[in-house]
Motif scaffolding. Structure first.
Motif, PDB file in Angstrom:
ATOM      1  N   ASP A   1       2.925   7.958   5.057  1.00 21.64           N
ATOM      2  CA  ASP A   1       2.992   6.505   4.954  1.00 21.64           C
ATOM      3  C   ASP A   1       4.328   5.965   5.453  1.00 21.64           C
ATOM      4  OD1 ASP A   1       1.095   6.289   1.878  1.00 21.64           O
ATOM      5  OD2 ASP A   1       0.464   6.336   3.962  1.00 21.64           O
ATOM      6  N   ASN A   2       5.376   6.744   5.278  1.00 19.64           N
ATOM      7  CA  ASN A   2       6.695   6.273   5.670  1.00 19.64           C
ATOM      8  C   ASN A   2       6.982   6.470   7.158  1.00 19.64           C
ATOM      9  OD1 ASN A   2       7.337   5.429   3.114  1.00 19.64           O
ATOM     10  ND2 ASN A   2       8.129   7.429   2.497  1.00 19.64           N
ATOM     11  N   GLN A   3       6.159   7.281   7.813  1.00 24.88           N
ATOM     12  CA  GLN A   3       6.358   7.525   9.231  1.00 24.88           C
ATOM     13  C   GLN A   3       5.683   6.439  10.051  1.00 24.88           C
ATOM     14  OE1 GLN A   3       4.947  11.462  10.080  1.00 24.88           O
ATOM     15  NE2 GLN A   3       6.999  12.151  10.507  1.00 24.88           N
ATOM     16  N   LEU A   4       6.337   5.948  11.059  1.00 30.13           N
ATOM     17  CA  LEU A   4       5.749   4.982  11.978  1.00 30.13           C
ATOM     18  C   LEU A   4       6.146   5.364  13.389  1.00 30.13           C
ATOM     19  CD1 LEU A   4       4.235   2.384  12.579  1.00 30.13           C
ATOM     20  CD2 LEU A   4       6.389   1.161  12.333  1.00 30.13           C
ATOM     21  N   ILE A   5       5.175   5.630  14.204  1.00 28.99           N
ATOM     22  CA  ILE A   5       5.441   6.024  15.580  1.00 28.99           C
ATOM     23  C   ILE A   5       4.848   4.967  16.497  1.00 28.99           C
ATOM     24  CG2 ILE A   5       5.054   7.785  17.346  1.00 28.99           C
ATOM     25  CD1 ILE A   5       4.767   9.790  15.051  1.00 28.99           C
ATOM     26  N   THR A   6       5.667   4.261  17.221  1.00 31.36           N
ATOM     27  CA  THR A   6       5.225   3.270  18.182  1.00 31.36           C
ATOM     28  C   THR A   6       5.546   3.774  19.568  1.00 31.36           C
ATOM     29  OG1 THR A   6       5.754   1.546  16.609  1.00 31.36           O
ATOM     30  CG2 THR A   6       5.376   0.858  18.869  1.00 31.36           C
ATOM     31  N   MET A   7       4.513   3.890  20.377  1.00 32.96           N
ATOM     32  CA  MET A   7       4.721   4.461  21.697  1.00 32.96           C
ATOM     33  C   MET A   7       3.752   3.828  22.673  1.00 32.96           C
ATOM     34  SD  MET A   7       2.994   8.194  21.117  1.00 32.96           S
ATOM     35  CE  MET A   7       3.233   8.626  22.819  1.00 32.96           C
TER      36      MET A   7
ATOM     37  N   ARG B   1      -5.892   1.948  -1.670  1.00 33.77           N
ATOM     38  CA  ARG B   1      -5.547   1.033  -2.757  1.00 33.77           C
ATOM     39  C   ARG B   1      -4.994  -0.262  -2.175  1.00 33.77           C
ATOM     40  NH1 ARG B   1      -2.723   5.638  -4.555  1.00 33.77           N
ATOM     41  NH2 ARG B   1      -0.762   4.488  -4.272  1.00 33.77           N
ATOM     42  N   GLY B   2      -5.010  -1.308  -3.012  1.00 42.92           N
ATOM     43  CA  GLY B   2      -4.553  -2.615  -2.571  1.00 42.92           C
ATOM     44  C   GLY B   2      -3.109  -2.626  -2.129  1.00 42.92           C
ATOM     45  N   ASP B   3      -2.247  -1.878  -2.855  1.00 42.40           N
ATOM     46  CA  ASP B   3      -0.828  -1.868  -2.477  1.00 42.40           C
ATOM     47  C   ASP B   3      -0.602  -1.172  -1.140  1.00 42.40           C
ATOM     48  OD1 ASP B   3      -1.654   0.543  -3.598  1.00 42.40           O
ATOM     49  OD2 ASP B   3       0.374   1.078  -4.225  1.00 42.40           O
ATOM     50  N   LYS B   4      -1.459  -0.164  -0.829  1.00 42.00           N
ATOM     51  CA  LYS B   4      -1.343   0.510   0.459  1.00 42.00           C
ATOM     52  C   LYS B   4      -1.723  -0.440   1.601  1.00 42.00           C
ATOM     53  CE  LYS B   4      -0.274   4.673  -1.020  1.00 42.00           C
ATOM     54  NZ  LYS B   4       1.016   5.302  -0.674  1.00 42.00           N
TER      55      LYS B   4
ATOM     56  N   LYS C   1       1.076  -2.728   2.256  1.00 40.01           N
ATOM     57  CA  LYS C   1       2.148  -2.014   2.935  1.00 40.01           C
ATOM     58  C   LYS C   1       1.847  -1.864   4.427  1.00 40.01           C
ATOM     59  CE  LYS C   1       5.024   2.113   2.468  1.00 40.01           C
ATOM     60  NZ  LYS C   1       5.256   3.353   1.685  1.00 40.01           N
ATOM     61  N   VAL C   2       0.577  -1.563   4.731  1.00 43.38           N
ATOM     62  CA  VAL C   2       0.156  -1.447   6.133  1.00 43.38           C
ATOM     63  C   VAL C   2       0.340  -2.785   6.849  1.00 43.38           C
ATOM     64  CG1 VAL C   2      -1.867  -1.142   7.630  1.00 43.38           C
ATOM     65  CG2 VAL C   2      -1.434   0.490   5.792  1.00 43.38           C
ATOM     66  N   LYS C   3      -0.024  -3.867   6.173  1.00 41.43           N
ATOM     67  CA  LYS C   3       0.134  -5.196   6.777  1.00 41.43           C
ATOM     68  C   LYS C   3       1.605  -5.529   7.018  1.00 41.43           C
ATOM     69  CE  LYS C   3      -4.154  -7.326   5.142  1.00 41.43           C
ATOM     70  NZ  LYS C   3      -4.751  -8.438   4.342  1.00 41.43           N
ATOM     71  N   ASP C   4       2.464  -5.145   6.079  1.00 37.83           N
ATOM     72  CA  ASP C   4       3.901  -5.386   6.254  1.00 37.83           C
ATOM     73  C   ASP C   4       4.440  -4.633   7.471  1.00 37.83           C
ATOM     74  OD1 ASP C   4       3.935  -7.024   4.067  1.00 37.83           O
ATOM     75  OD2 ASP C   4       4.641  -5.481   2.670  1.00 37.83           O
ATOM     76  N   ILE C   5       4.011  -3.370   7.604  1.00 43.32           N
ATOM     77  CA  ILE C   5       4.446  -2.570   8.757  1.00 43.32           C
ATOM     78  C   ILE C   5       3.926  -3.186  10.050  1.00 43.32           C
ATOM     79  CG2 ILE C   5       4.235  -0.323   9.884  1.00 43.32           C
ATOM     80  CD1 ILE C   5       4.131   0.917   7.088  1.00 43.32           C
ATOM     81  N   PHE C   6       2.681  -3.650  10.028  1.00 44.95           N
ATOM     82  CA  PHE C   6       2.111  -4.271  11.221  1.00 44.95           C
ATOM     83  C   PHE C   6       2.910  -5.516  11.615  1.00 44.95           C
ATOM     84  CE2 PHE C   6      -0.603  -7.116  13.585  1.00 44.95           C
ATOM     85  CZ  PHE C   6      -1.288  -6.284  14.445  1.00 44.95           C
ATOM     86  N   THR C   7       3.283  -6.330  10.623  1.00 46.12           N
ATOM     87  CA  THR C   7       4.039  -7.559  10.897  1.00 46.12           C
ATOM     88  C   THR C   7       5.382  -7.242  11.540  1.00 46.12           C
ATOM     89  OG1 THR C   7       2.981  -8.620   9.011  1.00 46.12           O
ATOM     90  CG2 THR C   7       4.971  -9.650   9.852  1.00 46.12           C
TER      91      THR C   7
END
Length: 570
Positions: A104-110, A336-339, A342-348
């Motif tokens: 969850d903490n990893q984000l790879i944008t390529m 879960r709702g909190d996940k 969190k995904v939406k925050d990362i997307f933003t």
């Protein structure tokens, strides 16, 4: 001639439906993926010489056979699942959660990996333009009696007396054999226009009853197999002639007649690619790969080629999209709702230009060609997040989660007739805003909630709008595509009795519409649209009532406070 051929096949095709439905490469845009970056699938170094010149076709009772195949495969996969579970119980409990948190903490944008056009054309040359010479037949008796996986039983076109030793398929009519031999000869000489004319003649002969030597004794599925073979030959001819618009309806009809054969879906994908409809091409390639596995295909080189094609189409669809951006999030536990937040925050943070409206698809899980493995239990699944520049472009997706029968066109008076201006506006909204987004969502979603998430009802409603505007050619293409999707649905998911009946009604009404028949009954998709409009109207009334009630309560509280203040002062 195509229209006459389509009409003449009606009786044979309807019998098939009854059994079938019972129970330019640009990579400038970026895509975000959590934990698993996309990788280019490697092209196989070698292709076997006879890599699938025969069709894989499921027996006449297609739904029953599909179910039995799925049950057999799922039983094998459950054993693997239990083994994995047992092995997992031996490991420390906290280790899996730590891995999930780490993911969850990893984000790879390529940037999307570039798949050269040559690779895509190679796939088409090896799998789409393959010169098939045989029509496959399968019988429910042979499968049900032996209980084995379905085998391909092929009758060669070249010699009417040559029959494989292990089966006795019905013989093709001698006049039809002559027409098919002439057409195949023209095709091999690269005289594609002449070949198309010969195949149209063959299709007309087939529609007049000259399909098999004993047409009155032959099952409808065998006649449909021959007709599907001719339709798919016409697809390759028109693609060779660079006329994908002429190939489109033939590609759809080949699937209607034989939805279990993976090459029919792959040829449809090639037609969509030539028309630059990449989301639909991606879905067709995904279904082709699944059908190849479902039919017992074991050639990994073929599956890799199909997945490469699927991946290229998904990437091109993302690249061409202007109104939205995409992020796929892999997961292994319950969402879960909190996940989700969190995904939406990362997307933003990753796509700030597309954060006006963010939609996370919770109706069905998604799969990517880089990790798709139909034999694994369960396969790697992803959560799809879409972000839009304009809120109005994506807000309609809320109805997918909140409504059983969503209607995406606005209609202020649900019982009133549409004016021509309203019809044009709704047709443009459906064709340019709504359907392209639904098609993209389904490009990585094998099965969804029927009918709400299937996109079929929306296509049929769109066809009704085209009919009102007298755009007959476009209407025919949309209905044929919807019929192909309806014919495929029983292979992709289990249907309840109610869903199967609805599917049959939609298919029957679609056929009646193509034939120009009016039976006095309203089309099933128009009834669904009316119910959806009434539902929207009731929701609107409820919202207005709650807003008015809230205002009244606020006014009463304000009046009460003023009275108390007046009493205290006095």
């Amino acid at each position: 001639m195509d229209a006459r051929s389509s009409r003449s096949l009606e009786n044979a095709v309807k019998r098939v439906y009854h059994d079938q439905l019972v129970p330019k490469i640009n990579t400038s845009k970026k895509m975000s993926t959590l934990a698993h970056p996309p990788n280019i699938l490697e092209m196989p170094q070698e292709m076997k010489k006879n890599c699938g010149d025969t069709q894989v076709k499921i027996t006449p009772e297609r739904t029953k056979m599909t179910k039995s195949i799925k049950e057999k495969q799922s039983n094998d996969l459950e054993k693997v699942a239990f083994k994995r579970k047992a092995e997992g119980e031996e490991k420390p409990a906290g280790k899996k959660e730590a891995k999930i948190i780490e993911a969850d903490n990893q984000l790879i944008t390529m940037p999307l990996p570039r798949i050269p056009l040559k690779n895509i054309m190679d796939v088409e040359m090896k799998l789409v333009y393959v010169d098939e010479e045989g029509v496959s037949y399968e019988f429910v008796e042979s499968f049900m009696s032996t209980g084995s996986q379905p085998t391909c039983q092929t009758a060669e076109i070249g010699d009417p007396l040559s029959v494989p030793n292990f089966s006795f398929p019905p013989q093709i009519d001698k006049w039809l054999q002559v027409a098919l031999k002439d057409a195949s000869s023209c095709y091999r000489q690269k005289k594609y226009a002449m070949a198309a004319g010969q195949f149209r003649t063959a299709l007309e002969l087939c529609s007049k009853g000259a399909a098999l030597e004993e047409p009155f004794e032959a099952p409808a599925e065998d006649i449909a197999s021959v007709a599907s073979f001719i339709e798919t030959k016409l697809v390759t001819c028109y693609l060779r002639m660079r006329k994908p618009d002429l190939a489109l309806n033939h590609a759809h009809r080949s699937i209607v007649l034989n939805p279990a054969y993976f090459r029919n879906h792959l040829r449809q994908a090639a037609v969509f690619r030539c028309l630059e409809r990449y989301s639909e091409a991606a879905r067709s390639a995904m279904i082709a790969d699944y059908m190849f596995w479902l039919g017992g295909g074991s050639e990994q080189s073929i599956s890799k080629l199909i997945k490469l094609y699927w991946q290229a189409m998904v990437e091109e669809a993302i690249t061409r999209a202007e109104s939205f951006s995409v992020m796929y999030t892999p997961f292994a536990t319950k969402i879960r709702g909190d996940k989700i937040e969190k995904v939406k925050d990362i997307f933003t943070k990753t796509h700030p230009a597309y954060a006006e409206y963010i939609y996370t698809d919770l109706q069905a899980l998604h799969m990517l060609p880089q990790t798709a493995d139909w034999s694994s239990f369960p396969p790697q699944q992803y959560l799809l997040t879409l972000g839009f520049k304009n809120k109005e472009d994506g807000k309609f997706l809320e109805k997918i989660t909140n409504r059983k029968l969503p209607v995406f066109t606005e209609h202020k008076t649900p019982f009133g007739l549409l004016t021509r201006e309203d019809t044009v506006r709704q047709m443009e909204t459906m064709g340019k805003r709504i359907l392209p987004i639904l098609d993209f969502i389904r490009s990585t979603q094998l099965n969804g909630r029927f009918p709400a998430c299937s996109g079929v009802v929306e296509k049929l409603q769109y066809a009704s709008l085209l009919s009102q505007l007298q755009r007959v050619k476009e209407q025919s293409q949309v209905i044929n595509q919807a019929m192909a999707e309806l014919a495929t649905i029983p292979y992709l998911q289990d249907l309840s009795q109610q869903e199967a009946e609805l599917l049959q009604s939609l298919m029957a009404d679609a056929m009646d519409t193509l034939e120009g028949r009016r039976n006095g009954k309203e089309r099933a998709w128009n009834t669904i649209q009316k119910v959806g409009r009434i539902e929207d109207f009731l929701y609107q009334l409820e919202d207005n009532f709650l807003k008015t009630k809230k205002l009244r309560t606020a006014r009463r509280q304000k009046t009460k406070m003023k009275r108390l203040q007046t009493v205290q002062r006095s």
